[in-house]
Design a protein around this motif. Structure first.
Motif, PDB file in Angstrom:
ATOM      1  N   LEU A   5       0.716  -0.988   0.223  1.00 40.05           N
ATOM      2  CA  LEU A   5      -0.255   0.143   0.020  1.00 40.05           C
ATOM      3  C   LEU A   5       0.856   0.939  -0.126  1.00 40.05           C
ATOM      4  N   PHE A   6       1.890   1.050   0.074  1.00 40.11           N
ATOM      5  CA  PHE A   6       2.678   2.342  -0.041  1.00 40.11           C
ATOM      6  C   PHE A   6       4.660   1.821  -0.343  1.00 40.11           C
ATOM      7  N   SER A   7       5.614   3.152  -1.355  1.00 42.18           N
ATOM      8  CA  SER A   7       6.172   2.605  -1.578  1.00 42.18           C
ATOM      9  C   SER A   7       7.954   3.379  -0.871  1.00 42.18           C
ATOM     10  N   ASP A   8       8.397   3.886  -0.029  1.00 50.50           N
ATOM     11  CA  ASP A   8       8.888   4.534   0.656  1.00 50.50           C
ATOM     12  C   ASP A   8      10.536   5.057  -0.752  1.00 50.50           C
ATOM     13  N   GLU A   9      10.660   3.988  -1.140  1.00 51.36           N
ATOM     14  CA  GLU A   9      10.994   4.097  -2.547  1.00 51.36           C
ATOM     15  C   GLU A   9      11.036   5.297  -3.692  1.00 51.36           C
ATOM     16  N   ALA A  10       9.646   4.773  -4.557  1.00 52.06           N
ATOM     17  CA  ALA A  10       9.529   6.222  -5.152  1.00 52.06           C
ATOM     18  C   ALA A  10       8.798   7.435  -4.561  1.00 52.06           C
ATOM     19  N   LEU A  15      11.177  13.353  -4.318  1.00 48.56           N
ATOM     20  CA  LEU A  15      11.287  14.447  -3.093  1.00 48.56           C
ATOM     21  C   LEU A  15      12.681  14.266  -4.118  1.00 48.56           C
ATOM     22  N   GLY A  16      13.681  13.064  -4.985  1.00 40.24           N
ATOM     23  CA  GLY A  16      15.299  13.702  -5.011  1.00 40.24           C
ATOM     24  C   GLY A  16      14.915  14.158  -6.250  1.00 40.24           C
ATOM     25  N   ALA A  17      14.245  13.813  -6.837  1.00 38.54           N
ATOM     26  CA  ALA A  17      14.251  14.033  -8.190  1.00 38.54           C
ATOM     27  C   ALA A  17      14.246  16.024  -8.040  1.00 38.54           C
ATOM     28  N   ALA A  85      18.600  13.256  -1.740  1.00 38.25           N
ATOM     29  CA  ALA A  85      19.123  13.377  -2.771  1.00 38.25           C
ATOM     30  C   ALA A  85      20.800  12.623  -3.326  1.00 38.25           C
ATOM     31  N   MET A  86      21.350  12.184  -2.737  1.00 40.10           N
ATOM     32  CA  MET A  86      22.563  10.539  -2.744  1.00 40.10           C
ATOM     33  C   MET A  86      21.588  10.283  -3.271  1.00 40.10           C
ATOM     34  N   ASN A  87      21.058   9.478  -2.761  1.00 43.44           N
ATOM     35  CA  ASN A  87      19.875   8.230  -3.260  1.00 43.44           C
ATOM     36  C   ASN A  87      19.326   7.582  -4.263  1.00 43.44           C
ATOM     37  N   VAL A  88      19.407   9.159  -5.306  1.00 45.78           N
ATOM     38  CA  VAL A  88      18.516   8.954  -6.364  1.00 45.78           C
ATOM     39  C   VAL A  88      18.592   8.521  -7.119  1.00 45.78           C
ATOM     40  N   PRO A  89      18.686   7.300  -8.352  1.00 43.17           N
ATOM     41  CA  PRO A  89      19.595   7.291  -9.809  1.00 43.17           C
ATOM     42  C   PRO A  89      19.658   8.131 -10.101  1.00 43.17           C
ATOM     43  N   LYS A  95       7.922  10.691 -13.467  1.00 46.40           N
ATOM     44  CA  LYS A  95       7.090  10.429 -13.938  1.00 46.40           C
ATOM     45  C   LYS A  95       6.277   9.357 -13.154  1.00 46.40           C
ATOM     46  N   ALA A  96       7.567   7.693 -13.231  1.00 49.82           N
ATOM     47  CA  ALA A  96       7.351   6.691 -12.929  1.00 49.82           C
ATOM     48  C   ALA A  96       6.872   6.573 -11.862  1.00 49.82           C
ATOM     49  N   TYR A  97       8.326   7.426 -10.794  1.00 54.36           N
ATOM     50  CA  TYR A  97       8.201   7.443  -8.685  1.00 54.36           C
ATOM     51  C   TYR A  97       6.508   8.136  -8.761  1.00 54.36           C
ATOM     52  N   ALA A  98       6.342   9.095  -9.262  1.00 55.16           N
ATOM     53  CA  ALA A  98       4.884   9.887  -9.015  1.00 55.16           C
ATOM     54  C   ALA A  98       3.623   8.850  -9.739  1.00 55.16           C
ATOM     55  N   ARG A  99       3.953   7.699 -10.643  1.00 60.46           N
ATOM     56  CA  ARG A  99       2.784   7.220 -10.362  1.00 60.46           C
ATOM     57  C   ARG A  99       2.559   6.160  -9.347  1.00 60.46           C
ATOM     58  N   ILE A 100       3.743   5.882  -9.266  1.00 57.85           N
ATOM     59  CA  ILE A 100       3.530   4.706  -8.191  1.00 57.85           C
ATOM     60  C   ILE A 100       3.236   5.315  -7.162  1.00 57.85           C
ATOM     61  N   VAL A 101       3.631   6.815  -6.661  1.00 59.79           N
ATOM     62  CA  VAL A 101       2.850   7.249  -5.520  1.00 59.79           C
ATOM     63  C   VAL A 101       1.452   7.235  -5.542  1.00 59.79           C
ATOM     64  N   ARG A 102       0.938   7.906  -6.869  1.00 59.53           N
ATOM     65  CA  ARG A 102      -0.165   7.925  -6.133  1.00 59.53           C
ATOM     66  C   ARG A 102      -1.395   7.228  -6.767  1.00 59.53           C
TER      67      ARG A 102
END
Length: 456
Positions: A5-10, A15-17, A85-89, A95-102
């Motif tokens: 139900l959530f994704s910390d990575e996304a 935030l990193g983007a 910031a250091m851990n975002v590839p 857009k992929a991250y945003a879709r997962i979060v939404r």
């Protein structure tokens, strides 16, 4: 709560983007809200970004820390933002991250809605109310995931379709809107258009219900459309009986008493055959809420292909809460306007007027006379006021003025119609309307129209 139900990575990715490429913030913030974040630290950091941007401060690790030194857990904003910031590839995948979060936010809302529905069911409420709440809860989530939708359009993208529409209307291959069945009224409102809320207002006994039902009957019986009528004042049997009288030209009193003449029976048979073939649906349940109306209308549209919706009348719709009545009616009005846009059909909403017009010299109502809330006038695309002065000779003979007090796509104006009371219908006025001078002087013009009947 389940991991799915959530994704910390996304959430970190979003935030990193922003930290790596701050110029993306406007686009990202149009897709993702603070409430979409599950992690409280991430939600708090995103809110700091919003605050900085609103203040015109560039977004980076230092400015965020200066705006807010500590996050809810007590952790340093500087340290947390730097770690993110250091851990975002790469910000390229935002857009992929945003879709997962939404998506995960929507899933959590669905689960929460299910909990609410479960609690409601356990409170032993009526089944119909539980079903309506469930349908409303899921319907409210339908547009949450809008990443695939374009947020704005260049005029040149829209222009070809607009030109095609204008050309079709010029060549008479596309109707401007549904006909009301009354020629002069059609000329004024130029058809009932999809997505429009048409308010028909009148004092008690003026004929607003007659007009609303007649339009619905015309759409379903003459234009082969599908219509749904909600009546919180009459029973479904009364509505159908009125339909038989109107379509068959049969005295309503005779239908009520059963005192039919020999020549009434062929008319009754003909009218019954028309109604049998019409896709006209009625609901006479009392205590309807907007949520319930919306649920039933959506269901009817899916099954029958709805063309028009009629609600008689707005002030009888039950409010969700017991707060200020004017505010509640205003919310109901806005919800009905949104329903028209959602279903992409004209929604005809009947409304009671206050009696302010009776104190004017000409007694003509105005849109501002709509009772309980000025929001109704504001939300309406078209306002039609039914005015019949029963103190005048012409009014006693059924002459009625339809005042188009508001219309977004045309000019305001009025037209005269003849009310045939015993047949519960309006017909086009065959005589000449009064001049402005006659209206002001109160002079009678009943002798100037044809086919009048004081008993009609």
């Amino acid at each position: 709560m389940s991991r799915e139900l959530f994704s910390d990575e996304a959430e970190f990715g979003i935030l990193g983007a922003v930290l790596l490429k701050p110029e993306l913030f406007d686009e990202i913030s149009s897709k993702v809200d603070v409430s979409d974040f599950h992690d409280l630290e991430s939600a708090a950091l995103y809110q700091v970004m919003i605050d900085c941007h609103a203040a015109g401060v560039p977004i980076d690790v230092v400015t965020l820390s200066d705006c807010r030194q500590r996050l809810p857990s007590g952790k340093s904003t500087l340290a947390h933002a730097g770690e993110v910031a250091m851990n975002v590839p790469s910000p390229a995948n935002w857009k992929a991250y945003a879709r997962i979060v939404r998506e995960r936010a929507v899933l959590r809302q669905i689960v929460n809605a299910a909990y609410v529905i479960n609690d409601t069911a356990n409170e032993e409420r009526p089944l119909s109310e539980v079903i309506a709440m469930a349908q409303q809860a899921t319907a409210d989530l339908r547009d949450l995931d809008d990443d695939g939708q374009q947020d704005y359009y260049k005029a040149s993208e829209i222009l070809p379709a607009v030109i095609d529409t204008i050309d079709s209307k010029f060549n008479k291959t596309m109707p401007t809107g549904l006909s009301t069945g009354l020629e002069k009224l059609d000329e004024l409102v130029r058809g009932l258009r999809p997505g429009n809320m048409i308010v028909v207002g009148g004092l008690t006994g003026s004929g607003k219900t007659i007009l609303g039902l007649q339009i619905a009957q015309h759409v379903t019986c003459k234009l082969a459309g599908a219509g749904l009528a909600f009546s919180m004042e009459m029973t479904k049997e009364e509505l159908v009986t009125r339909g038989l009288a109107s379509l068959g030209g049969i005295n309503l009193s005779a239908l009520d008493s059963g005192d039919l003449q020999d020549d009434d029976w062929p008319k009754l048979t003909s009218a019954a055959n028309v109604l049998m073939g019409a896709k006209l649906y009625v609901n006479d349940q009392a205590g309807m809420t907007v949520a319930r109306i919306r649920s039933i209308a959506r269901q009817c549209q899916r099954r029958e292909g709805l063309s028009v919706l009629l609600i008689d009348y707005i002030q009888l719709i039950s409010a969700e809460s017991s707060s200020n009545r004017s505010l509640e009616v205003g919310k109901i009005s806005t919800a009905l306007k949104n329903l028209a846009k959602e279903l992409k059909i004209p929604v005809i909403v009947l409304a009671q007027l206050n009696r302010g017009s009776t104190n004017r010299p000409d007694k003509r109502p105005r849109p501002s006379d709509i009772r309980d809330s000025g929001q109704i006038e504001q939300d309406a695309d078209v306002v039609i006021l039914v005015h019949r002065d029963m103190d005048s000779e012409e009014g006693q003979n059924g002459v009625t003025e339809l005042i188009v007090g508001k219309v977004r796509h045309a000019r305001v104006g009025s037209c005269m119609v003849q009310q045939q009371g015993k047949y519960v219908r309006f017909v086009d006025f065959e005589g000449r309307p009064p001049s402005n001078e006659e209206v002001e002087m109160g002079r009678s013009f009943a002798s100037k129209f044809k086919g009048s009947n004081k008993h009609e």
